[in-house]
Design an enzyme around this catalytic site. Structure first.
Site, PDB file in Angstrom:
ATOM      1  N   LYS A  22       1.240  -1.189   0.187  1.00  0.00           N
ATOM      2  CA  LYS A  22      -0.406  -0.330   0.070  1.00  0.00           C
ATOM      3  C   LYS A  22       1.033   1.344   0.451  1.00  0.00           C
ATOM      4  CE  LYS A  22      -2.177   1.612   3.981  1.00  0.00           C
ATOM      5  NZ  LYS A  22      -2.380   3.159   3.761  1.00  0.00           N
ATOM      6  N   ASN A  23       2.149   0.970   1.082  1.00  0.00           N
ATOM      7  CA  ASN A  23       2.609   2.739   0.840  1.00  0.00           C
ATOM      8  C   ASN A  23       3.340   3.079   0.069  1.00  0.00           C
ATOM      9  OD1 ASN A  23       0.793   3.456   3.640  1.00  0.00           O
ATOM     10  ND2 ASN A  23       2.692   2.904   4.707  1.00  0.00           N
ATOM     11  N   CYS A 116      -5.351   8.940   8.751  1.00  0.00           N
ATOM     12  CA  CYS A 116      -5.805   8.239   9.602  1.00  0.00           C
ATOM     13  C   CYS A 116      -4.794   9.059  10.245  1.00  0.00           C
ATOM     14  CB  CYS A 116      -4.418   6.709   9.602  1.00  0.00           C
ATOM     15  SG  CYS A 116      -5.504   5.355   9.540  1.00  0.00           S
ATOM     16  N   ARG A 121       0.558  14.690  12.402  1.00  0.00           N
ATOM     17  CA  ARG A 121       1.000  14.574  11.035  1.00  0.00           C
ATOM     18  C   ARG A 121       1.315  16.003  10.536  1.00  0.00           C
ATOM     19  NH1 ARG A 121      -2.164   9.400   8.615  1.00  0.00           N
ATOM     20  NH2 ARG A 121       0.118   9.060   8.187  1.00  0.00           N
ATOM     21  N   PRO A 122       2.421  16.373  10.895  1.00  0.00           N
ATOM     22  CA  PRO A 122       2.515  17.744   9.537  1.00  0.00           C
ATOM     23  C   PRO A 122       2.934  17.419   9.076  1.00  0.00           C
ATOM     24  CG  PRO A 122       3.730  17.791  11.812  1.00  0.00           C
ATOM     25  CD  PRO A 122       3.365  16.625  11.502  1.00  0.00           C
ATOM     26  N   ILE A 123       3.185  18.499   7.516  1.00  0.00           N
ATOM     27  CA  ILE A 123       4.192  17.931   6.380  1.00  0.00           C
ATOM     28  C   ILE A 123       4.809  19.160   5.976  1.00  0.00           C
ATOM     29  CG2 ILE A 123       2.138  16.789   5.207  1.00  0.00           C
ATOM     30  CD1 ILE A 123       1.621  20.037   3.462  1.00  0.00           C
ATOM     31  N   ASP A 304       3.571   0.832  12.008  1.00  0.00           N
ATOM     32  CA  ASP A 304       1.881  -0.316  11.503  1.00  0.00           C
ATOM     33  C   ASP A 304       1.987  -1.029  12.013  1.00  0.00           C
ATOM     34  OD1 ASP A 304       2.067   2.870   9.967  1.00  0.00           O
ATOM     35  OD2 ASP A 304       3.233   1.803   8.443  1.00  0.00           O
ATOM     36  N   ARG A 396      -9.023   0.385   3.881  1.00  0.00           N
ATOM     37  CA  ARG A 396      -8.228   1.083   2.561  1.00  0.00           C
ATOM     38  C   ARG A 396      -7.314   0.469   2.062  1.00  0.00           C
ATOM     39  NH1 ARG A 396      -6.998   5.590   5.969  1.00  0.00           N
ATOM     40  NH2 ARG A 396      -5.011   5.619   4.507  1.00  0.00           N
TER      41      ARG A 396
HETATM   42  N1  EPU Z   1       6.774  14.376  10.973  1.00  0.00           N
HETATM   43  C1  EPU Z   1       6.545  16.166  10.945  1.00  0.00           C
HETATM   44  N2  EPU Z   1       7.078  16.684   9.465  1.00  0.00           N
HETATM   45  C2  EPU Z   1       6.582  16.373   8.866  1.00  0.00           C
HETATM   46  C3  EPU Z   1       7.259  14.555   7.570  1.00  0.00           C
HETATM   47  C4  EPU Z   1       6.598  13.950   9.245  1.00  0.00           C
HETATM   48  O1  EPU Z   1       7.376  15.914  11.925  1.00  0.00           O
HETATM   49  O2  EPU Z   1       6.938  16.808   7.489  1.00  0.00           O
HETATM   50  C5  EPU Z   1       6.530  13.416  11.162  1.00  0.00           C
HETATM   51  C6  EPU Z   1       5.286  13.067  11.437  1.00  0.00           C
HETATM   52  O3  EPU Z   1       4.305  14.059  12.759  1.00  0.00           O
HETATM   53  C7  EPU Z   1       5.855  11.415  12.380  1.00  0.00           C
HETATM   54  C8  EPU Z   1       6.945  11.414  12.101  1.00  0.00           C
HETATM   55  O4  EPU Z   1       8.016  12.088  11.303  1.00  0.00           O
HETATM   56  O5  EPU Z   1       6.064  11.936  13.702  1.00  0.00           O
HETATM   57  C9  EPU Z   1       7.007   9.758  10.824  1.00  0.00           C
HETATM   58  O6  EPU Z   1       6.383  10.364  10.074  1.00  0.00           O
HETATM   59  P1  EPU Z   1       6.592  10.335   8.127  1.00  0.00           P
HETATM   60  O7  EPU Z   1       6.240  11.078   7.743  1.00  0.00           O
HETATM   61  O8  EPU Z   1       7.519   9.073   8.085  1.00  0.00           O
HETATM   62  O9  EPU Z   1       4.887   9.561   7.719  1.00  0.00           O
HETATM   63  P2  EPU Z   1       3.766   9.953   6.352  1.00  0.00           P
HETATM   64  O10 EPU Z   1       4.962   9.489   5.433  1.00  0.00           O
HETATM   65  O11 EPU Z   1       2.582  10.540   7.114  1.00  0.00           O
HETATM   66  C10 EPU Z   1       4.228   7.167   6.488  1.00  0.00           C
HETATM   67  C11 EPU Z   1       3.133   5.446   6.159  1.00  0.00           C
HETATM   68  C12 EPU Z   1       3.149   5.821   7.346  1.00  0.00           C
HETATM   69  C13 EPU Z   1       3.567   5.225   8.806  1.00  0.00           C
HETATM   70  C14 EPU Z   1       4.812   6.091   8.668  1.00  0.00           C
HETATM   71  C15 EPU Z   1       5.715   5.755   9.339  1.00  0.00           C
HETATM   72  C16 EPU Z   1       1.981   6.356   3.992  1.00  0.00           C
HETATM   73  C17 EPU Z   1       0.970   6.981   3.147  1.00  0.00           C
HETATM   74  N3  EPU Z   1       2.230   6.190   4.926  1.00  0.00           N
HETATM   75  O12 EPU Z   1       2.955   8.130   7.065  1.00  0.00           O
HETATM   76  O13 EPU Z   1       1.347   4.423   7.168  1.00  0.00           O
HETATM   77  O14 EPU Z   1       2.899   4.913   9.633  1.00  0.00           O
HETATM   78  O15 EPU Z   1       4.611   6.332   7.348  1.00  0.00           O
HETATM   79  O16 EPU Z   1       6.370   4.310   8.886  1.00  0.00           O
HETATM   80  O17 EPU Z   1       3.411   6.032   3.165  1.00  0.00           O
HETATM   81  C18 EPU Z   1      -0.455   3.480   8.107  1.00  0.00           C
HETATM   82  O18 EPU Z   1      -0.197   2.394   6.607  1.00  0.00           O
HETATM   83  O19 EPU Z   1      -0.892   2.395   8.112  1.00  0.00           O
HETATM   84  C19 EPU Z   1       0.656   4.032   8.169  1.00  0.00           C
HETATM   85  C20 EPU Z   1       0.435   5.303   8.811  1.00  0.00           C
END
Ligand code: EPU
Length: 417
Positions: A22-23, A116, A121-123, A304, A396
Site C-alpha cells: 500500500k505505502n 488516519c 501529521r505536519p508536512i 504500522d 483502505r
Molecule cells: N513528521 C514531521 N514533519 C513532516 C513529516 C513528518 O514532523 O513534515 C513527523 C510525523 O508527524 C511523524 C514522523 O515524522 O511523527 C514520521 O512521519 P512520516 O513522514 O515518516 O510518515 P508519513 O509519510 O506521513 C508513512 C506511512 C504511514 C507510516 C509512516 C511511518 C504512507 C502513506 N504512510 O506516513 O503509514 O506509519 O510512514 O512509517 O506511506 C499506515 O500504513 O497505517 C500508515 C500510517
C-alpha cells in the site's frame, strides 16, 4: 454501513499470498505523472486508497487502464489544475501530488491531505524541502499554492527521517536542475521501490535505502514497466495472525528481510518462524513470553505493526510494553481491546499489556487502519462473535483480507447493517 463479523477460536492453516505494498503503490501512482508517456505498474493491490488516487488522476485528465493487478497510467494529455479538498482529504498519500506536480509543472494547488488520525501529521519537512529547491509555498485555509520559477538541486537535511518527505523531495528533485542530496533520508522498502520506478522512467537516483539519497535532475521521463514491492506490513500482520491462531501457515510472495525486526521479536516470544527466499512459515505458540517493543524508522520495529502486535501481547504471560516513538496517538486500539477482556493501560507514548487474558467477542470500532487490523487479530482469537465497525479504514489498506482469511479457515465476513 459495512461491518466485519468474526466468529473467533478457529485454527487457521494454509497459504496466504502477499499483495503489493500500500505505502509503495500510493507513491508510485502520483510518481507516474512525472513521465510524458504511458507507464505500467504491476502487482497493484485492490484497495480503496488506490481507487482514490485513480480518481485524482482522472481529475487531472490522466488516462488509466486497469486489468487485474496491472495499472497503465498515461499522462500525455494531463492538465495541471487545483486538486479539490474533497479528493485530497481522502488519503494521506495525496500529498505526493505536491512533489510530482511541482517537479513537472513548477506549480501545484491542493489542500492538506487526509489519512488516519494517529497524530498531528505536519508536512513542514516536505514544504521546507520544496523551499530549499527554490519553491515558494503559500498556505491559506488549508490550501497550498506552491510555485517555482526554477527548481535547483541542493543539499537537504531532514530533521526526521520522514517517509513522506523523502519521497516527495525525490519526486520534485527528479526534474530539478543539477544535483539534490537528501541527508537523513528514510530507508523503508517503499523508498527503494519508488526510486527504482523513477530510475526505470529515466531518473538518476542513487543511494535509496541508505540515509543519503542523490538525485541528478533530468529533463524528461519516459515509459516503463514496474512492479509494486510486496507489502511488508501486510506480511507482518499475517505473521502475527499465524502466531496467534495458525497451524503451519505459509506466507508467500513475501520478503523475509523486510520483516526481520518482527521475526526477531516473535522468536523472543517463543514462536518458531521459518523463512525461505520468498516465504515465511509460522504456527501458533504456547506459553508465550512477554516482550518490550520500541517503534522506530526502518529497519527498526515498524509503527504500522505495533497495533496488530499489541493484540498478540494479550496472549503472553506477564507484562509487555510498547514504546511508540513515531506517532503521538496510536493507542486507541488498546481501549477497544479492553472491551474484549484485555488488561491494557497507556500514557503518552507508552502502552502496557498484561496477559495472558481470554478475549471475548463484542462490538468494537476500528479507529484507524492498523488499529482495525489489530481488532481482526483479536476477533480471530476471541471466544464468540466480534463485530468491528468503521471497517472502511481496514479496506483502505488490506487487499481481500476477508477472502484471504476465509481461505485459511477463518469464520469472517463483511456484513451490511
Ligand atoms: N513528521 C514531521 N514533519 C513532516 C513529516 C513528518 O514532523 O513534515 C513527523 C510525523 O508527524 C511523524 C514522523 O515524522 O511523527 C514520521 O512521519 P512520516 O513522514 O515518516 O510518515 P508519513 O509519510 O506521513 C508513512 C506511512 C504511514 C507510516 C509512516 C511511518 C504512507 C502513506 N504512510 O506516513 O503509514 O506509519 O510512514 O512509517 O506511506 C499506515 O500504513 O497505517 C500508515 C500510517
Amino acid at each position: 454501513m459495512q461491518k466485519i463479523k468474526i466468529e473467533g477460536g478457529h485454527e487457521l492453516s494454509g497459504t496466504i499470498n502477499i499483495s503489493g505494498s500500500k505505502n509503495s503503490v500510493v507513491a508510485l501512482i502520483p510518481a507516474a505523472i512525472l513521465s510524458d508517456e504511458e507507464v505500467t505498474i504491476d502487482n497493484v493491490p485492490d484497495i480503496s486508497d488506490v481507487a482514490a488516487l485513480e480518481e485524482m488522476l482522472e481529475h487531472l485528465n490522466v488516462t488509466t487502464t486497469k486489468s487485474s493487478e496491472m495499472l497503465k497510467i498515461n499522462p500525455s494529455n494531463m492538465i495541471n489544475k487545483e486538486i479539490p479538498e474533497g479528493i485530497s482529504k481522502k488519503l494521506r498519500a495525496s500529498y505526493y501530488f505536491m512533489g510530482a506536480l511541482l517537479g513537472k509543472y513548477k506549480k501545484v494547488e491542493m489542500y492538506f491531505p487526509g489519512g488516519c488520525s494517529i497524530g498531528k501529521r505536519p508536512i513542514n519537512l516536505h514544504l521546507k524541502g520544496f523551499e530549499a529547491l527554490g519553491a515558494k509555498v503559500k498556505e491559506k485555509n488549508n490550501k497550498f499554492i506552491i510555485t517555482a520559477d526554477r527548481l535547483v538541486g541542493t543539499q537537504i537535511y531532514l530533521d526526521f527521517a520522514s517517509v513522506g518527505a523523502t519521497i516527495n523531495l525525490m519526486l520534485a528533485a527528479t526534474k530539478a536542475e543539477g544535483t539534490t542530496i537528501i541527508e537523513n533520508a528514510a530507508k523503508e522498502p517503499h523508498i527503494v521501490n519508488v526510486a527504482t520506478f523513477l530510475n526505470n522512467m529515466g531518473a538518476k537516483i542513487t543511494g535509496a535505502g541508505t540515509d543519503q539519497i542523490k538525485i541528478v535532475g533530468v529533463d524528461k521521463l519516459g515509459s516503463c514497466f514496474h512492479e509494486v514491492v510486496p507489502d511488508y506490513i501486510e506480511t507482518g500482520t499475517y505473521m502475527i495472525i499465524a502466531s496467534a491462531m495458525g497451524k503451519n501457515i505459509k506466507i508467500t510472495n513475501a520478503i523475509p528481510d523486510h520483516v526481520e525486526a518482527l521475526t526477531l521479536k516473535l522468536r523472543e516470544m517463543g514462536i518458531s518462524v521459518k523463512t525461505g527466499p520468498d516465504y515465511i512459515e509460522i504456527s501458533r505458540g504456547s506459553n508465550l513470553k512477554p516482550v518490550n517493543i520500541k517503534t522506530q524508522v526502518y529497519p527498526g520495529f515498524p509503527t504500522d505493526l505495533q497495533q496488530p502486535f499489541a493484540t498478540l501481547l494479550t496472549q503472553c504471560k506477564g507484562k509487555s510494553s510498547i514504546n511508540e516513538t513515531i506517532w503521538e496517538n496510536r493507542f486507541m486500539n488498546l481501549s477497544e481491546l479492553k472491551k474484549m477482556g484485555a488488561t491494557t493501560t497507556f500514557k503518552s507514548s507508552k502502552g502496557y499489556i498484561t496477559g495472558p487474558t481470554k478475549l471475548n467477542g463484542t462490538e468494537v470500532t476500528a479507529t484507524d487502519l492498523r488499529a482495525g487490523a489489530g481488532l481482526i487479530v483479536a476477533g480471530l482469537i476471541a471466544e464468540g462473535i466480534t463485530i468491528i465497525s468503521d471497517v472502511e479504514h481496514i479496506l483502505r489498506g488490506y487487499e481481500q483480507i476477508i477472502q484471504k482469511l476465509t481461505e485459511v479457515g477463518a469464520k469472517i465476513e463483511l456484513i451490511q447493517i
